[in-house]
Design an enzyme around this catalytic site. Structure first.
Site, PDB file in Angstrom:
ATOM      1  N   ASP A 233       0.822  -1.216   0.000  1.00  0.00           N
ATOM      2  CA  ASP A 233       0.000   0.000   0.000  1.00  0.00           C
ATOM      3  C   ASP A 233       0.854   1.262   0.000  1.00  0.00           C
ATOM      4  O   ASP A 233       2.079   1.203   0.169  1.00  0.00           O
ATOM      5  CB  ASP A 233      -0.967  -0.006   1.199  1.00  0.00           C
ATOM      6  CG  ASP A 233      -0.270  -0.302   2.529  1.00  0.00           C
ATOM      7  OD1 ASP A 233       0.976  -0.318   2.560  1.00  0.00           O
ATOM      8  OD2 ASP A 233      -0.969  -0.510   3.525  1.00  0.00           O
TER       9      ASP A 233
ATOM     10  N   HIS B 265      -6.983  -4.357  10.555  1.00  0.00           N
ATOM     11  CA  HIS B 265      -6.787  -4.101   9.117  1.00  0.00           C
ATOM     12  C   HIS B 265      -5.482  -4.706   8.614  1.00  0.00           C
ATOM     13  O   HIS B 265      -4.518  -4.856   9.358  1.00  0.00           O
ATOM     14  CB  HIS B 265      -6.913  -2.612   8.773  1.00  0.00           C
ATOM     15  CG  HIS B 265      -5.773  -1.730   9.146  1.00  0.00           C
ATOM     16  ND1 HIS B 265      -5.879  -0.725  10.082  1.00  0.00           N
ATOM     17  CD2 HIS B 265      -4.505  -1.664   8.685  1.00  0.00           C
ATOM     18  CE1 HIS B 265      -4.726  -0.091  10.177  1.00  0.00           C
ATOM     19  NE2 HIS B 265      -3.873  -0.641   9.350  1.00  0.00           N
TER      20      HIS B 265
ATOM     21  N   GLU C 112      -9.592  -1.612   5.676  1.00  0.00           N
ATOM     22  CA  GLU C 112     -10.177  -1.259   6.961  1.00  0.00           C
ATOM     23  C   GLU C 112     -11.435  -2.095   7.227  1.00  0.00           C
ATOM     24  O   GLU C 112     -12.027  -2.640   6.288  1.00  0.00           O
ATOM     25  CB  GLU C 112     -10.572   0.226   6.931  1.00  0.00           C
ATOM     26  CG  GLU C 112      -9.397   1.171   6.750  1.00  0.00           C
ATOM     27  CD  GLU C 112      -8.645   1.442   8.044  1.00  0.00           C
ATOM     28  OE1 GLU C 112      -8.723   0.622   8.980  1.00  0.00           O
ATOM     29  OE2 GLU C 112      -7.968   2.481   8.101  1.00  0.00           O
TER      30      GLU C 112
ATOM     31  N   ASN D 204      -7.203  -2.446  14.681  1.00  0.00           N
ATOM     32  CA  ASN D 204      -8.599  -2.779  14.373  1.00  0.00           C
ATOM     33  C   ASN D 204      -8.706  -3.979  13.420  1.00  0.00           C
ATOM     34  O   ASN D 204      -9.764  -4.241  12.859  1.00  0.00           O
ATOM     35  CB  ASN D 204      -9.331  -1.561  13.781  1.00  0.00           C
ATOM     36  CG  ASN D 204      -8.695  -1.077  12.474  1.00  0.00           C
ATOM     37  OD1 ASN D 204      -7.767  -1.695  11.957  1.00  0.00           O
ATOM     38  ND2 ASN D 204      -9.204   0.023  11.942  1.00  0.00           N
TER      39      ASN D 204
HETATM   40  C1  GLP Z   1      -0.486   0.777   8.557  1.00  0.00           C
HETATM   41  C2  GLP Z   1      -0.122  -0.072   7.342  1.00  0.00           C
HETATM   42  C3  GLP Z   1      -0.316  -1.539   7.598  1.00  0.00           C
HETATM   43  C4  GLP Z   1       0.340  -1.911   8.912  1.00  0.00           C
HETATM   44  C5  GLP Z   1      -0.322  -1.165  10.035  1.00  0.00           C
HETATM   45  C6  GLP Z   1       0.240  -1.498  11.397  1.00  0.00           C
HETATM   46  O1  GLP Z   1      -1.810   1.137   8.593  1.00  0.00           O
HETATM   47  N1  GLP Z   1      -0.877   0.294   6.180  1.00  0.00           N
HETATM   48  O2  GLP Z   1       0.230  -2.285   6.519  1.00  0.00           O
HETATM   49  O3  GLP Z   1       0.236  -3.290   9.122  1.00  0.00           O
HETATM   50  O4  GLP Z   1      -0.125   0.219   9.807  1.00  0.00           O
HETATM   51  O5  GLP Z   1       1.386  -0.740  11.655  1.00  0.00           O
HETATM   52  P1  GLP Z   1       2.396  -1.010  12.822  1.00  0.00           P
HETATM   53  O6  GLP Z   1       3.175  -2.212  12.424  1.00  0.00           O
HETATM   54  O7  GLP Z   1       3.246   0.233  12.873  1.00  0.00           O
HETATM   55  O8  GLP Z   1       1.610  -1.213  14.053  1.00  0.00           O
END
Ligand code: GLP
Length: 259
Positions: free
Chosen positions: A80, A151, A156, A149
């Site tokens: 993404d 995702h 989402e 959440n």
């Molecule tokens: C973002 C990314 C996700 C990632 C998530 C969790 O929203 N788009 O791909 O898994 O954050 O991030 P973190 O690993 O910093 O908790």
């Protein structure tokens, strides 16, 4: 360094490895990725941003520096990117991948793919990205983090699972969570271009990493709850080859694990 395998008792193909520390988790995850690249030097890796895989990427860099891993033929596709954002912007996921992995391994940058958050026609950018994934027949392994959440990528919680690469409106909780990387919350883009759950499920293998208490509920819902678009990661229960590597804090909500 200790780690324990656990299955969620649902009879599906999800394997869970609970590790004693973030360092162990990162080493285990890097070991799986390195194994794939060593067996198949031109492997296609699906990669993720966020803080969770940063340790994994550090371990990959160490292996590369030690001459135990060669990225020269590896191809990568990221999950993404924010939209709108310039790839040169230091808040872009493209930039994140450069400074956390690509700049420190011998990858050919021509083999790196990150969704374009700055394309003149975003619908076409989504279609083109999905077409590329189809052309390679799915990545060999897709690395995932998970949002608090549930995702994955930027898919989402919603009423339906969205299949292909698409434009997403970020939820308030994700904007809030991601604001820690920005100077002020108003600077966080409110949209993103993300592989859909269908794009993610095309991967031959999936490797999800998560650590910390903030992920405990999402992990429990993903593994032990129903398959629902309200918990996007729960779709992984239907994939044929998923490994989830977590620490004890992220495992805290798993009933079967603690039974
Ligand atoms: C973002 C990314 C996700 C990632 C998530 C969790 O929203 N788009 O791909 O898994 O954050 O991030 P973190 O690993 O910093 O908790």
């Amino acid at each position: 360094m200790s780690a324990k395998w656990y299955t969620n008792g649902k009879g599906n193909n999800v394997k869970v490895l609970v590790c004693d520390s973030y360092e162990t988790l990162s080493k285990k995850a890097a070991g799986i990725l390195a194994g794939i690249v060593n067996v198949k030097p031109n492997a296609v890796l699906g990669l993720a941003t966020g803080s969770s895989p940063v340790g994994t990427y550090k371990e990959l860099i160490k292996l590369c520096e030690a001459g135990l891993l060669d990225f020269s033929q590896v191809r990568t596709y990221n999950l993404d990117e924010y939209y709108p954002i310039d790839p040169e912007n230091d808040q872009s996921y493209h930039y994140f991948m450069n400074v956390n992995l690509f700049d420190f391994v011998n990858i050919d940058k021509a083999n790196v793919h990150v969704p374009d958050g700055n394309a003149p026609d975003m619908n076409k950018a989504c279609e083109d990205y999905e077409a590329m994934l189809d052309e390679i027949g799915g990545v060999d392994i897709q690395v995932l983090g998970i949002g608090g959440n549930g995702h994955i990528g930027f898919n989402e919680p919603a009423d339906v699972f969205v299949g292909p690469t698409h434009i997403v409106e970020l939820t308030e909780s994700t904007i809030q969570a991601n604001s820690r990387f920005f100077e002020k919350i108003e600077d966080v883009p409110t949209k993103a271009i993300s592989m859909g759950v269908g794009s993610i499920m095309k991967a031959k293998k999936i490797l999800l990493v998560a650590n910390g208490a903030g992920k405990a509920k999402a992990i429990a819902d993903t593994l032990e709850g129903p398959i629902t678009p309200q918990v996007p990661a729960s779709i992984l229960q239907l994939h044929h080859d998923v490994t989830i590597i977590i620490d004890e804090a992220a495992a805290a909500g798993l009933k079967e694990y603690h039974a």
